[in-house]
Design an enzyme around this catalytic site. Structure first.
Site, PDB file in Angstrom:
ATOM      1  N   ARG A 168       0.841  -1.200   0.000  1.00 52.98           N
ATOM      2  CA  ARG A 168       0.000   0.000   0.000  1.00 52.98           C
ATOM      3  C   ARG A 168       0.879   1.254   0.000  1.00 52.98           C
ATOM      4  NH1 ARG A 168      -5.068   0.137   0.338  1.00 52.98           N
ATOM      5  NH2 ARG A 168      -5.318  -1.960   1.112  1.00 52.98           N
ATOM      6  N   MET A 180     -12.040   4.229  -4.744  1.00 54.14           N
ATOM      7  CA  MET A 180     -12.313   3.012  -3.971  1.00 54.14           C
ATOM      8  C   MET A 180     -11.026   2.298  -3.552  1.00 54.14           C
ATOM      9  SD  MET A 180     -15.540   2.998  -3.651  1.00 54.14           S
ATOM     10  CE  MET A 180     -16.019   1.341  -3.197  1.00 54.14           C
ATOM     11  N   ARG A 181     -10.226   2.989  -2.784  1.00 51.12           N
ATOM     12  CA  ARG A 181      -9.027   2.357  -2.227  1.00 51.12           C
ATOM     13  C   ARG A 181      -8.797   2.930  -0.842  1.00 51.12           C
ATOM     14  NH1 ARG A 181      -4.523  -0.414  -4.463  1.00 51.12           N
ATOM     15  NH2 ARG A 181      -3.177   0.348  -2.792  1.00 51.12           N
ATOM     16  N   ILE A 182      -8.386   2.056   0.057  1.00 53.01           N
ATOM     17  CA  ILE A 182      -7.989   2.542   1.386  1.00 53.01           C
ATOM     18  C   ILE A 182      -6.632   3.211   1.220  1.00 53.01           C
ATOM     19  CG2 ILE A 182      -7.421   1.838   3.740  1.00 53.01           C
ATOM     20  CD1 ILE A 182     -10.129   0.862   3.414  1.00 53.01           C
ATOM     21  N   LEU A 183      -6.484   4.384   1.787  1.00 54.44           N
ATOM     22  CA  LEU A 183      -5.218   5.104   1.688  1.00 54.44           C
ATOM     23  C   LEU A 183      -4.410   4.903   2.973  1.00 54.44           C
ATOM     24  CD1 LEU A 183      -6.766   8.255   0.051  1.00 54.44           C
ATOM     25  CD2 LEU A 183      -5.060   6.760  -1.029  1.00 54.44           C
ATOM     26  N   ASN A 205     -13.231  13.897   1.234  1.00 53.82           N
ATOM     27  CA  ASN A 205     -13.962  12.757   0.655  1.00 53.82           C
ATOM     28  C   ASN A 205     -15.454  13.039   0.768  1.00 53.82           C
ATOM     29  OD1 ASN A 205     -14.349  10.045  -0.331  1.00 53.82           O
ATOM     30  ND2 ASN A 205     -14.866   9.438   1.762  1.00 53.82           N
ATOM     31  N   HIS A 264     -19.074  10.873   1.270  1.00 52.10           N
ATOM     32  CA  HIS A 264     -19.593   9.556   1.643  1.00 52.10           C
ATOM     33  C   HIS A 264     -21.117   9.631   1.597  1.00 52.10           C
ATOM     34  CE1 HIS A 264     -19.612   5.642   3.598  1.00 52.10           C
ATOM     35  NE2 HIS A 264     -20.573   6.098   4.383  1.00 52.10           N
ATOM     36  N   SER A 319     -22.144  13.218   3.110  1.00 50.64           N
ATOM     37  CA  SER A 319     -21.272  14.001   3.988  1.00 50.64           C
ATOM     38  C   SER A 319     -19.947  14.273   3.295  1.00 50.64           C
ATOM     39  CB  SER A 319     -20.975  13.224   5.274  1.00 50.64           C
ATOM     40  OG  SER A 319     -22.170  12.843   5.927  1.00 50.64           O
ATOM     41  N   THR A 359      -9.107  11.505   7.461  1.00 47.74           N
ATOM     42  CA  THR A 359      -8.165  11.153   8.522  1.00 47.74           C
ATOM     43  C   THR A 359      -7.879   9.656   8.366  1.00 47.74           C
ATOM     44  OG1 THR A 359     -10.034  10.770  10.008  1.00 47.74           O
ATOM     45  CG2 THR A 359      -8.999  12.946  10.120  1.00 47.74           C
ATOM     46  N   LEU A 366     -11.185   5.174   8.466  1.00 51.00           N
ATOM     47  CA  LEU A 366     -12.112   5.236   7.332  1.00 51.00           C
ATOM     48  C   LEU A 366     -13.422   5.977   7.675  1.00 51.00           C
ATOM     49  CD1 LEU A 366     -12.450   4.095   4.383  1.00 51.00           C
ATOM     50  CD2 LEU A 366     -13.778   2.261   5.444  1.00 51.00           C
ATOM     51  N   ASP A 367     -13.780   6.923   6.828  1.00 52.66           N
ATOM     52  CA  ASP A 367     -15.064   7.651   6.934  1.00 52.66           C
ATOM     53  C   ASP A 367     -15.275   8.288   8.303  1.00 52.66           C
ATOM     54  OD1 ASP A 367     -15.615   6.793   4.334  1.00 52.66           O
ATOM     55  OD2 ASP A 367     -16.693   5.014   5.017  1.00 52.66           O
ATOM     56  N   GLU A 386     -25.293  15.036  -3.610  1.00 50.19           N
ATOM     57  CA  GLU A 386     -23.822  15.082  -3.640  1.00 50.19           C
ATOM     58  C   GLU A 386     -23.322  16.078  -4.677  1.00 50.19           C
ATOM     59  OE1 GLU A 386     -21.958  11.276  -4.160  1.00 50.19           O
ATOM     60  OE2 GLU A 386     -23.078  10.362  -2.528  1.00 50.19           O
TER      61      GLU A 386
HETATM   62  C1  GRF Z   1     -20.631   8.492  -4.444  1.00 50.76           C
HETATM   63  O1  GRF Z   1     -21.843   7.953  -4.004  1.00 50.76           O
HETATM   64  C2  GRF Z   1     -19.790   8.878  -3.273  1.00 50.76           C
HETATM   65  O2  GRF Z   1     -20.539   9.257  -2.154  1.00 50.76           O
HETATM   66  C3  GRF Z   1     -19.016   7.625  -2.984  1.00 50.76           C
HETATM   67  O3  GRF Z   1     -18.750   7.070  -4.235  1.00 50.76           O
HETATM   68  C4  GRF Z   1     -19.766   7.471  -5.156  1.00 50.76           C
HETATM   69  C5  GRF Z   1     -19.082   8.016  -6.358  1.00 50.76           C
HETATM   70  O4  GRF Z   1     -19.988   8.254  -7.403  1.00 50.76           O
HETATM   71  N1  GRF Z   1     -17.836   7.906  -2.213  1.00 50.76           N
HETATM   72  P1  GRF Z   1     -19.508   8.898  -8.766  1.00 50.76           P
HETATM   73  O5  GRF Z   1     -18.398   8.033  -9.322  1.00 50.76           O
HETATM   74  O6  GRF Z   1     -19.030  10.287  -8.482  1.00 50.76           O
HETATM   75  O7  GRF Z   1     -20.711   8.875  -9.649  1.00 50.76           O
END
Ligand code: GRF
Length: 227
Positions: free
Chosen positions: A63, A88-91, A105, A107, A134, A139, A142-143, A172
Site C-alpha cells: 500500500r 475506492m481504495r484505502i489510503l 472525501n 460519503h 457528507s 483522517t 475510514l469515513d 452530492e
Molecule cells: C458516491 O456515491 C460517493 O458518495 C461515494 O462514491 C460514489 C461516487 O460516485 N464515495 P460517482 O463516481 O461520483 O458517480
C-alpha cells in the site's frame, strides 16, 4: 489565479462531472484527475482537456509503494485541494497525514451513521426517514474525519436502493462543489483535527436540506450559495 484541485476517482465520475461543471462558478480549476483503475469517469477529464492518469496497483505492491506513486502524480500538479470522488481504495496513514487538511472525501450517508459500504441498504433496513451525504476531511480512520457539509434528503417508505441512491447522488452533486469552494476560499478548514468555519469552531456540519424534487430548501450559509 484560481485554486488548483486534483480529483481521484474509480468509477462513473458523476461527482467529478459536477465538480468540473461548477469550477467556473466557484472560481477553482480541476488541474488533474487520477484513477486507480480503468474508470468511465476519466472521459469527463479528457473531454475537458484535463490531465487524466490511471495509476494501477502492481502485483504484490505494498500500500505504501502504491500511495507513493500516487503522491508523485498528485504533487506534480501542485494542488491546493485533493478531492476523493468515489476513489475506492484505502489510503495509507502516511498518505493521509501527508495531505492533512488538503484531502477531502464524500460519503453517501449522514456520518457518523453508516460508515463503510452498503449504506443505502442499511438506511432502508433501519427505516430511517432521512439520509444524505457528507463531505469530510480525510483522517486515517475510514469515513471518520470531521464533516464540513452534509446534504440531507428524505427517505420514502417505498424507496429502493436505486431510488434512494439516485436522490443522495443528486444532493452530492450540489454539496461537493460547494464544500470545495468553502475550503478553497478559506472559510472552512481543519485546525489540529478540528473544524473551523469563519474563524470559529464548527460543532455540527453545515447542513443543506433538499426536498423530493432535489431543490434546496435550507442552507445556513449565504455566500456562496449552492450552484
Ligand atoms: C458516491 O456515491 C460517493 O458518495 C461515494 O462514491 C460514489 C461516487 O460516485 N464515495 P460517482 O463516481 O461520483 O458517480
Amino acid at each position: 489565479m484560481s485554486a488548483r484541485v486534483v480529483v481521484l476517482i474509480s468509477g462513473t465520475g458523476t461527482n467529478l462531472k459536477a465538480l468540473l461543471d461548477a469550477a467556473s462558478v466557484y472560481d477553482y480549476q480541476v488541474v488533474g484527475v487520477a484513477s486507480n483503475r480503468t474508470a468511465a469517469g476519466l472521459a469527463y477529464a479528457t473531454d475537458a482537456g484535463i490531465d487524466a492518469t490511471t495509476v494501477k496497483p502492481r502485483r504484490d505492491e505494498t500500500r505504501e509503494s502504491y500511495d507513493a506513486r500516487l503522491a508523485d502524480v498528485i504533487d506534480v500538479l501542485a494542488p491546493d485541494l485533493i478531492v476523493l470522488a468515489g476513489f475506492m481504495r484505502i489510503l495509507s496513514t502516511g498518505f493521509v497525514t501527508r495531505y492533512t487538511g488538503k484531502l477531502i472525501n464524500i460519503h453517501p450517508s449522514l456520518l457518523p451513521r453508516y460508515r463503510g459500504l452498503d449504506v443505502h441498504e442499511r438506511v432502508l433496513a433501519s427505516n430511517d426517514t432521512t439520509s444524505g451525504a457528507s463531505v469530510h476531511f480525510v483522517t486515517p480512520e475510514l469515513d471518520s474525519g470531521p464533516v464540513l457539509v452534509q446534504g440531507v434528503v428524505p427517505v420514502l417508505p417505498d424507496d429502493t436502493v436505486a431510488s434512494l441512491s439516485a436522490r443522495v447522488h443528486a444532493a452530492e452533486h450540489k454539496i461537493y462543489p460547494l464544500a470545495v469552494a468553502l475550503i478553497l476560499n478559506g472559510r472552512g478548514r481543519l485546525q489540529e483535527q478540528h473544524l473551523v468555519f469563519d474563524q470559529a469552531p464548527l460543532e455540527t456540519p453545515l447542513r443543506a436540506h433538499f426536498n423530493l424534487a432535489g431543490d434546496l430548501t435550507t442552507w445556513p450559509v449565504t455566500d456562496p450559495p449552492p450552484a
